[in-house]
Design a protein around this motif. Structure first.
Motif, PDB file in Angstrom:
ATOM      1  N   ARG A 296      48.838  67.441   5.973  1.00 30.21           N
ATOM      2  CA  ARG A 296      49.279  68.635   5.253  1.00 30.21           C
ATOM      3  C   ARG A 296      48.101  69.585   5.027  1.00 30.21           C
ATOM      4  NH1 ARG A 296      51.409  66.435   0.586  1.00 30.21           N
ATOM      5  NH2 ARG A 296      53.213  65.851   1.834  1.00 30.21           N
ATOM      6  N   ARG A 297      46.936  69.012   4.773  1.00 31.41           N
ATOM      7  CA  ARG A 297      45.755  69.827   4.500  1.00 31.41           C
ATOM      8  C   ARG A 297      45.357  70.672   5.698  1.00 31.41           C
ATOM      9  NH1 ARG A 297      41.878  71.985   2.263  1.00 31.41           N
ATOM     10  NH2 ARG A 297      39.677  71.411   2.175  1.00 31.41           N
ATOM     11  N   ILE A 298      45.528  70.137   6.916  1.00 31.85           N
ATOM     12  CA  ILE A 298      45.055  70.846   8.109  1.00 31.85           C
ATOM     13  C   ILE A 298      46.183  71.570   8.845  1.00 31.85           C
ATOM     14  CG2 ILE A 298      43.203  69.163   8.393  1.00 31.85           C
ATOM     15  CD1 ILE A 298      44.738  67.942  10.706  1.00 31.85           C
ATOM     16  N   ALA A 299      47.395  71.541   8.297  1.00 30.10           N
ATOM     17  CA  ALA A 299      48.553  72.109   8.988  1.00 30.10           C
ATOM     18  C   ALA A 299      48.364  73.589   9.327  1.00 30.10           C
ATOM     19  CB  ALA A 299      49.810  71.915   8.153  1.00 30.10           C
ATOM     20  N   ALA A 300      47.710  74.335   8.432  1.00 30.81           N
ATOM     21  CA  ALA A 300      47.532  75.783   8.654  1.00 30.81           C
ATOM     22  C   ALA A 300      46.091  76.119   8.993  1.00 30.81           C
ATOM     23  CB  ALA A 300      47.980  76.549   7.420  1.00 30.81           C
ATOM     24  N   ALA A 301      45.405  75.206   9.672  1.00 28.96           N
ATOM     25  CA  ALA A 301      43.971  75.382   9.951  1.00 28.96           C
ATOM     26  C   ALA A 301      43.665  76.678  10.693  1.00 28.96           C
ATOM     27  CB  ALA A 301      43.450  74.179  10.746  1.00 28.96           C
ATOM     28  N   LYS A 302      44.516  77.044  11.637  1.00 25.88           N
ATOM     29  CA  LYS A 302      44.206  78.228  12.452  1.00 25.88           C
ATOM     30  C   LYS A 302      44.292  79.533  11.672  1.00 25.88           C
ATOM     31  CE  LYS A 302      48.915  78.480  14.354  1.00 25.88           C
ATOM     32  NZ  LYS A 302      49.695  78.408  15.616  1.00 25.88           N
ATOM     33  N   HIS A 303      44.781  79.469  10.444  1.00 27.87           N
ATOM     34  CA  HIS A 303      44.837  80.668   9.598  1.00 27.87           C
ATOM     35  C   HIS A 303      43.814  80.602   8.458  1.00 27.87           C
ATOM     36  CE1 HIS A 303      48.468  81.679  11.716  1.00 27.87           C
ATOM     37  NE2 HIS A 303      49.082  80.570  11.310  1.00 27.87           N
ATOM     38  N   ASP A 304      42.977  79.585   8.473  1.00 22.36           N
ATOM     39  CA  ASP A 304      42.050  79.342   7.360  1.00 22.36           C
ATOM     40  C   ASP A 304      40.605  79.401   7.857  1.00 22.36           C
ATOM     41  OD1 ASP A 304      40.583  78.428   5.210  1.00 22.36           O
ATOM     42  OD2 ASP A 304      41.996  76.835   4.694  1.00 22.36           O
ATOM     43  N   PRO A 305      39.796  80.335   7.336  1.00 27.72           N
ATOM     44  CA  PRO A 305      38.397  80.428   7.777  1.00 27.72           C
ATOM     45  C   PRO A 305      37.595  79.169   7.469  1.00 27.72           C
ATOM     46  CG  PRO A 305      38.782  81.798   5.847  1.00 27.72           C
ATOM     47  CD  PRO A 305      40.126  81.354   6.328  1.00 27.72           C
ATOM     48  N   THR A 306      38.029  78.401   6.467  1.00 25.85           N
ATOM     49  CA  THR A 306      37.354  77.135   6.179  1.00 25.85           C
ATOM     50  C   THR A 306      37.387  76.227   7.396  1.00 25.85           C
ATOM     51  OG1 THR A 306      38.022  77.292   3.864  1.00 25.85           O
ATOM     52  CG2 THR A 306      37.327  75.132   4.641  1.00 25.85           C
ATOM     53  N   PHE A 307      38.430  76.351   8.204  1.00 24.97           N
ATOM     54  CA  PHE A 307      38.580  75.548   9.414  1.00 24.97           C
ATOM     55  C   PHE A 307      38.223  76.350  10.671  1.00 24.97           C
ATOM     56  CE2 PHE A 307      41.400  73.633   6.274  1.00 24.97           C
ATOM     57  CZ  PHE A 307      41.056  72.285   6.380  1.00 24.97           C
ATOM     58  N   LEU A 308      37.448  77.416  10.484  1.00 30.51           N
ATOM     59  CA  LEU A 308      36.968  78.261  11.585  1.00 30.51           C
ATOM     60  C   LEU A 308      38.107  79.007  12.282  1.00 30.51           C
ATOM     61  CD1 LEU A 308      34.343  75.829  13.168  1.00 30.51           C
ATOM     62  CD2 LEU A 308      34.049  77.468  11.295  1.00 30.51           C
ATOM     63  N   MET A 309      39.209  79.238  11.566  1.00 32.69           N
ATOM     64  CA  MET A 309      40.356  79.979  12.089  1.00 32.69           C
ATOM     65  C   MET A 309      40.856  79.377  13.406  1.00 32.69           C
ATOM     66  SD  MET A 309      40.890  82.297   9.791  1.00 32.69           S
ATOM     67  CE  MET A 309      41.974  83.505  10.548  1.00 32.69           C
ATOM     68  N   ALA A 310      40.901  78.050  13.449  1.00 33.41           N
ATOM     69  CA  ALA A 310      41.349  77.364  14.674  1.00 33.41           C
ATOM     70  C   ALA A 310      41.915  76.003  14.304  1.00 33.41           C
ATOM     71  CB  ALA A 310      40.191  77.204  15.648  1.00 33.41           C
ATOM     72  N   ASP A 311      42.742  75.477  15.188  1.00 30.57           N
ATOM     73  CA  ASP A 311      43.266  74.133  14.980  1.00 30.57           C
ATOM     74  C   ASP A 311      42.135  73.114  15.033  1.00 30.57           C
ATOM     75  OD1 ASP A 311      45.949  74.822  14.683  1.00 30.57           O
ATOM     76  OD2 ASP A 311      46.274  74.887  16.853  1.00 30.57           O
ATOM     77  N   VAL A 312      42.361  71.980  14.413  1.00 28.55           N
ATOM     78  CA  VAL A 312      41.358  70.916  14.379  1.00 28.55           C
ATOM     79  C   VAL A 312      42.025  69.591  14.725  1.00 28.55           C
ATOM     80  CG1 VAL A 312      39.925  72.067  12.655  1.00 28.55           C
ATOM     81  CG2 VAL A 312      41.722  70.511  11.918  1.00 28.55           C
ATOM     82  N   GLU A 313      41.222  68.605  15.079  1.00 29.15           N
ATOM     83  CA  GLU A 313      41.719  67.251  15.291  1.00 29.15           C
ATOM     84  C   GLU A 313      40.957  66.301  14.382  1.00 29.15           C
ATOM     85  OE1 GLU A 313      40.797  65.519  19.119  1.00 29.15           O
ATOM     86  OE2 GLU A 313      39.254  67.049  19.493  1.00 29.15           O
ATOM     87  N   VAL A 314      41.664  65.299  13.881  1.00 28.74           N
ATOM     88  CA  VAL A 314      41.054  64.315  12.998  1.00 28.74           C
ATOM     89  C   VAL A 314      40.316  63.292  13.852  1.00 28.74           C
ATOM     90  CG1 VAL A 314      41.461  62.579  11.228  1.00 28.74           C
ATOM     91  CG2 VAL A 314      42.891  64.634  11.317  1.00 28.74           C
ATOM     92  N   ILE A 315      39.010  63.163  13.638  1.00 31.28           N
ATOM     93  CA  ILE A 315      38.183  62.239  14.404  1.00 31.28           C
ATOM     94  C   ILE A 315      38.053  60.896  13.704  1.00 31.28           C
ATOM     95  CG2 ILE A 315      35.896  61.864  15.408  1.00 31.28           C
ATOM     96  CD1 ILE A 315      37.591  64.029  16.743  1.00 31.28           C
ATOM     97  N   ALA A 316      37.943  60.913  12.378  1.00 30.43           N
ATOM     98  CA  ALA A 316      37.788  59.663  11.632  1.00 30.43           C
ATOM     99  C   ALA A 316      38.185  59.879  10.184  1.00 30.43           C
ATOM    100  CB  ALA A 316      36.351  59.155  11.717  1.00 30.43           C
TER     101      ALA A 316
END
Length: 409
Positions: A296-316
């Motif tokens: 839920r936290r990363i669902a809107a990553a591509k709209h959030d500058p905290t996540f570099l305005m891009a989707d992310v993948e969980v590594i660990a």
């Protein structure tokens, strides 16, 4: 609390019984009786039969069955409803409930028509424990001998020693706080150990729950729902959570902002096509701590500058218990401060933002840092980007001084 009583799903049912002004020559009381009967009729139409009693039946069906019995049993109601009874529901025989009406919880019988024949208002509820409360108490009390207790007995012996020595402490259980495998609690005057947590499932009311195997220090065990244990701990005045001794410097002896029963350290990798990100994608990681759901936290990553305005993948991800989330996250960021990514991102409004949780650190170093968090030695270390390793604080500071000196010369 509403969550504890499981009443929110029945809010619409209550609305049907709200007092109304007299219309069409019918009193408010008569209108409420008709409204209640129409609910039963809709159930019968949808299911092809009258509602029936039984613990295996849906809560709403049991509610309607009790209501129908009350309507059948009162001459006043039969006379009023007879012209509307196209399905012949009132002609049925009043069938006794599988458990006395007085013992059924008010979350299951929220629209019970108590007092139709007397002075009580139709919306009045019996003052009994909710079914959720009773199920929680019954599950905790329903224990069986633990056949492999010898495997757990040393754990209880050590916990008691830790408590006596002050290595562990007890805390009041917070309302509906998380429960994780390997945790100890005090409930019903006994120490309880959560040995296993079963697969998560979703209840009929879209609530997440799990089955727990809980071992008690008197050699018994129970197969209990997670939410039932939460309720039992919350309602037990002496109910306590026993802290984890490995919390070390992260453990907060007093409740405060950011205090959680558990926390998850997460490591993310960005899918951004920004040149600075693409060039270091394999070692560039966002490291943070959350007490909620990561997806839920990363669902809107591509709209959030905290996540570099891009989707992310969980590594660990790494689970830790009895930690102060804010202090833990600050500590991790301090350890990796020298490797923090220096980048400016424009948010969706074009405003510049500098994310602070991205670090140029290999995953194996993050693994080592988590191990040192668990054994309490992390405060002696800092990350050295030059050697790509955790080094003791004195050596790290020496290296920093050498780099600062070289810049000056």
């Amino acid at each position: 609390m509403t969550d504890d009583l499981d009443l929110d799903e029945l809010a619409a049912d209550l609305a049907d019984f709200a007092p109304q002004d007299k219309k069409g020559g019918r009193s408010a009381r008569e209108q409420r009786i008709i409204a209640g009967f129409e609910e039963v009729q809709r159930f019968a139409e949808a299911n092809g039969r009258a509602p029936a009693h039984g613990e295996s039946n849906d809560i709403f069906e049991r509610l309607y069955a009790v209501r129908l019995d009350r309507l059948r049993g009162l001459e006043e109601c039969r006379s009023l409803l007879a012209p509307l009874d196209k399905q012949g529901l009132l002609a049925g025989v009043v069938t006794p409930a599988t458990e006395p009406v007085e013992t059924i919880g008010d979350d299951e019988l929220l629209a019970e028509l108590e007092g139709m024949g007397g002075a009580s208002d139709i919306t009045e509820l019996r003052h009994v424990r909710t079914a959720a409360d009773k199920r929680a108490a019954e599950e905790i009390a329903n224990r069986t001998p633990c056949k492999d207790f010898d495997n757990f007995k040393p754990l209880f012996v050590q916990v008691k020693k830790d408590l006596d020595a002050g290595i562990r402490q007890t805390r009041r259980f917070q309302t509906m706080a998380e429960i994780q495998p390997g945790e100890f609690f005090i409930v019903g005057g006994q120490i309880a150990y959560v040995a296993e947590v079963g697969a998560e499932f979703v209840t009929e009311y879209d609530r997440r729950d799990s089955r727990l195997r809980v071992i008690y220090d008197n050699g018994t065990e129970s197969d209990v729902l997670l939410r039932s244990l939460q309720r039992a701990l919350h309602r037990d005045e002496a109910g306590r959570r026993i802290t984890d001794p490995t919390a070390g410097p992260l453990f907060s002896g007093e409740s405060g902002d950011g205090d959680l029963a558990s926390g998850t350290i997460y490591v993310l990798r960005s899918k951004s096509d920004h040149p600075a990100v693409a060039a270091h994608r394999d070692v560039l990681h966002k490291i943070g701590v959350t007490g909620g759901d990561i997806a839920r936290r990363i669902a809107a990553a591509k709209h959030d500058p905290t996540f570099l305005m891009a989707d992310v993948e969980v590594i660990a991800t790494y689970e830790l218990f009895n930690v102060n989330r804010t202090r833990l996250e600050n500590l991790i960021h301090r350890v990796f401060d020298l490797a923090r990514l220096d980048i400016e991102i424009k948010d969706r409004f074009g405003q510049p933002v500098i994310p602070r949780e991205w670090f140029l650190v290999p995953l194996f170093v993050v693994n080592e840092a988590v191990d040192r968090i668990r054994d309490g030695t992390i405060t002696d270390y800092l990350y050295d980007p030059k050697t790509a390793a955790l080094v003791r604080v004195d050596k790290a500071k020496g290296g920093r001084r050498e780099r600062d000196q070289s810049r000056k010369t």
